[in-house]
Design a protein around this motif. Sequence first.
Motif, PDB file in Angstrom:
ATOM      1  N   PRO A 112       0.828  -1.216   0.000  1.00  0.00           N
ATOM      2  CA  PRO A 112       0.000   0.000   0.000  1.00  0.00           C
ATOM      3  C   PRO A 112       0.856   1.257   0.000  1.00  0.00           C
ATOM      4  O   PRO A 112       1.926   1.288   0.619  1.00  0.00           O
ATOM      5  CB  PRO A 112      -0.815  -0.135   1.287  1.00  0.00           C
ATOM      6  CG  PRO A 112      -0.035  -1.077   2.152  1.00  0.00           C
ATOM      7  CD  PRO A 112       0.655  -2.013   1.226  1.00  0.00           C
ATOM      8  N   VAL A 113       0.379   2.300  -0.670  1.00  0.00           N
ATOM      9  CA  VAL A 113       1.126   3.561  -0.699  1.00  0.00           C
ATOM     10  C   VAL A 113       0.615   4.530   0.360  1.00  0.00           C
ATOM     11  O   VAL A 113       1.236   5.563   0.609  1.00  0.00           O
ATOM     12  CB  VAL A 113       1.058   4.231  -2.089  1.00  0.00           C
ATOM     13  CG1 VAL A 113       1.688   3.340  -3.140  1.00  0.00           C
ATOM     14  CG2 VAL A 113      -0.370   4.584  -2.465  1.00  0.00           C
ATOM     15  N   GLY A 114      -0.509   4.212   0.967  1.00  0.00           N
ATOM     16  CA  GLY A 114      -1.076   5.060   2.015  1.00  0.00           C
ATOM     17  C   GLY A 114      -1.428   4.247   3.244  1.00  0.00           C
ATOM     18  O   GLY A 114      -0.975   3.111   3.405  1.00  0.00           O
ATOM     19  N   ILE A 140      -1.640  -1.420  12.171  1.00  0.00           N
ATOM     20  CA  ILE A 140      -1.229  -0.475  11.142  1.00  0.00           C
ATOM     21  C   ILE A 140      -0.027  -1.065  10.411  1.00  0.00           C
ATOM     22  O   ILE A 140       1.076  -1.139  10.957  1.00  0.00           O
ATOM     23  CB  ILE A 140      -0.870   0.896  11.744  1.00  0.00           C
ATOM     24  CG1 ILE A 140      -2.079   1.498  12.466  1.00  0.00           C
ATOM     25  CG2 ILE A 140      -0.382   1.849  10.654  1.00  0.00           C
ATOM     26  CD1 ILE A 140      -1.787   2.797  13.184  1.00  0.00           C
ATOM     27  N   LEU A 141      -0.244  -1.504   9.176  1.00  0.00           N
ATOM     28  CA  LEU A 141       0.832  -2.108   8.395  1.00  0.00           C
ATOM     29  C   LEU A 141       1.517  -1.101   7.481  1.00  0.00           C
ATOM     30  O   LEU A 141       2.596  -1.368   6.966  1.00  0.00           O
ATOM     31  CB  LEU A 141       0.287  -3.290   7.577  1.00  0.00           C
ATOM     32  CG  LEU A 141      -0.374  -4.408   8.397  1.00  0.00           C
ATOM     33  CD1 LEU A 141      -0.785  -5.559   7.485  1.00  0.00           C
ATOM     34  CD2 LEU A 141       0.577  -4.915   9.486  1.00  0.00           C
ATOM     35  N   HIS A 142       0.878   0.056   7.267  1.00  0.00           N
ATOM     36  CA  HIS A 142       1.510   1.152   6.538  1.00  0.00           C
ATOM     37  C   HIS A 142       0.899   2.447   7.032  1.00  0.00           C
ATOM     38  O   HIS A 142      -0.323   2.554   7.170  1.00  0.00           O
ATOM     39  CB  HIS A 142       1.310   1.009   5.026  1.00  0.00           C
ATOM     40  CG  HIS A 142       2.213   1.891   4.215  1.00  0.00           C
ATOM     41  ND1 HIS A 142       1.965   3.246   4.033  1.00  0.00           N
ATOM     42  CD2 HIS A 142       3.372   1.630   3.553  1.00  0.00           C
ATOM     43  CE1 HIS A 142       2.927   3.763   3.279  1.00  0.00           C
ATOM     44  NE2 HIS A 142       3.786   2.800   2.969  1.00  0.00           N
ATOM     45  N   ALA A 152      -8.687  -0.309   7.481  1.00  0.00           N
ATOM     46  CA  ALA A 152      -8.675   0.992   6.814  1.00  0.00           C
ATOM     47  C   ALA A 152      -7.714   0.955   5.631  1.00  0.00           C
ATOM     48  O   ALA A 152      -6.657   0.315   5.699  1.00  0.00           O
ATOM     49  CB  ALA A 152      -8.271   2.105   7.781  1.00  0.00           C
ATOM     50  N   THR A 153      -8.097   1.637   4.560  1.00  0.00           N
ATOM     51  CA  THR A 153      -7.222   1.753   3.399  1.00  0.00           C
ATOM     52  C   THR A 153      -7.357   3.150   2.821  1.00  0.00           C
ATOM     53  O   THR A 153      -8.462   3.685   2.689  1.00  0.00           O
ATOM     54  CB  THR A 153      -7.554   0.681   2.333  1.00  0.00           C
ATOM     55  OG1 THR A 153      -6.659   0.824   1.222  1.00  0.00           O
ATOM     56  CG2 THR A 153      -8.980   0.780   1.850  1.00  0.00           C
ATOM     57  N   GLN A 154      -6.230   3.763   2.500  1.00  0.00           N
ATOM     58  CA  GLN A 154      -6.189   5.118   1.961  1.00  0.00           C
ATOM     59  C   GLN A 154      -6.031   5.068   0.446  1.00  0.00           C
ATOM     60  O   GLN A 154      -5.221   4.293  -0.079  1.00  0.00           O
ATOM     61  CB  GLN A 154      -5.038   5.901   2.581  1.00  0.00           C
ATOM     62  CG  GLN A 154      -4.940   7.351   2.134  1.00  0.00           C
ATOM     63  CD  GLN A 154      -3.705   8.047   2.694  1.00  0.00           C
ATOM     64  OE1 GLN A 154      -2.881   7.428   3.374  1.00  0.00           O
ATOM     65  NE2 GLN A 154      -3.558   9.327   2.403  1.00  0.00           N
ATOM     66  N   GLY A 185      -2.327  -5.394  -5.234  1.00  0.00           N
ATOM     67  CA  GLY A 185      -1.899  -5.185  -3.863  1.00  0.00           C
ATOM     68  C   GLY A 185      -3.040  -5.538  -2.924  1.00  0.00           C
ATOM     69  O   GLY A 185      -3.703  -6.551  -3.107  1.00  0.00           O
ATOM     70  N   PRO A 186      -3.338  -4.705  -1.929  1.00  0.00           N
ATOM     71  CA  PRO A 186      -4.426  -5.001  -0.989  1.00  0.00           C
ATOM     72  C   PRO A 186      -5.768  -5.172  -1.696  1.00  0.00           C
ATOM     73  O   PRO A 186      -6.057  -4.504  -2.696  1.00  0.00           O
ATOM     74  CB  PRO A 186      -4.437  -3.766  -0.081  1.00  0.00           C
ATOM     75  CG  PRO A 186      -3.027  -3.261  -0.107  1.00  0.00           C
ATOM     76  CD  PRO A 186      -2.579  -3.495  -1.516  1.00  0.00           C
TER      77      PRO A 186
END
Length: 246
Positions: free
Chosen positions: A91-93, A101-103, A147-149, A237-238
């Motif tokens: 993930p980029v965000g 929290i993985l990123h 959560a994903t940005q 990715g995710p």
Amino acid sequence: MRRTLLGLAIIAALIGSAVAAEAACEDTTSKGRSYIVCRFDLSNDSLALYWRGADGTPLGSPSRLAQELGAQGKKLIFAMNAGMYDKALGPVGLYVENGRILHNANTRNGFGNFHLKPNGVFYFGDGKAGVMETSRFLKARINARFATQSGPMLVIDGQIHPKIQPDGPSEKIRNGVGVRDGKIVIFAISAEPVSFHDFAELFRDHLGTQNALFLDGSISTLYAPPMPAIGGWTTLGPMVGVTEGP
């Protein structure tokens, strides 16, 4: 007789499950454009984010995700790419999975759709869900299980993103997510190339979501048997998925 009734009950349950899975997604049109829309109610449906498999490597596709979940006795009934990612499929965000929290959140400026600010966060868990601008999400200190940005936001408090223009010439397959009533999660993917503005109008005017988030463009992927798959020609990715099972 009892065995016959039990067998009929099992068959009925399986048929009902298949019908429910199929009914979650439907073809729809908005202003002459074709889309597939999938709705899930967090009061009943099991929604989660997935990135890496049991071996620690990115899953990369709904088919591999389905295999891994099948080994756990779960059936994948829906999957879609869940935000933008880098060349290593990370993930980029902001990315939160099962409360971890993985990123971290990405608030930097830059080029491309992700940085067409305001971007946003799709979050959910414990029967609740939402889509919120990244800065507001971080200030609110929401403790989300998932959560994903991604970006840009498509709809912000009932208004189309100010930088998305009605005459924007770029048309691509696009997918995104919006939330209604704090628990009804609505995913959409275009069945034909559409503009950002058309896609944002779908969420605001046709689906009635006050806030909606763009997930991605050309790599957009939908897995929702028995509906025909969309995409699947690139490694992902995710992903976000919905399962049946314990």
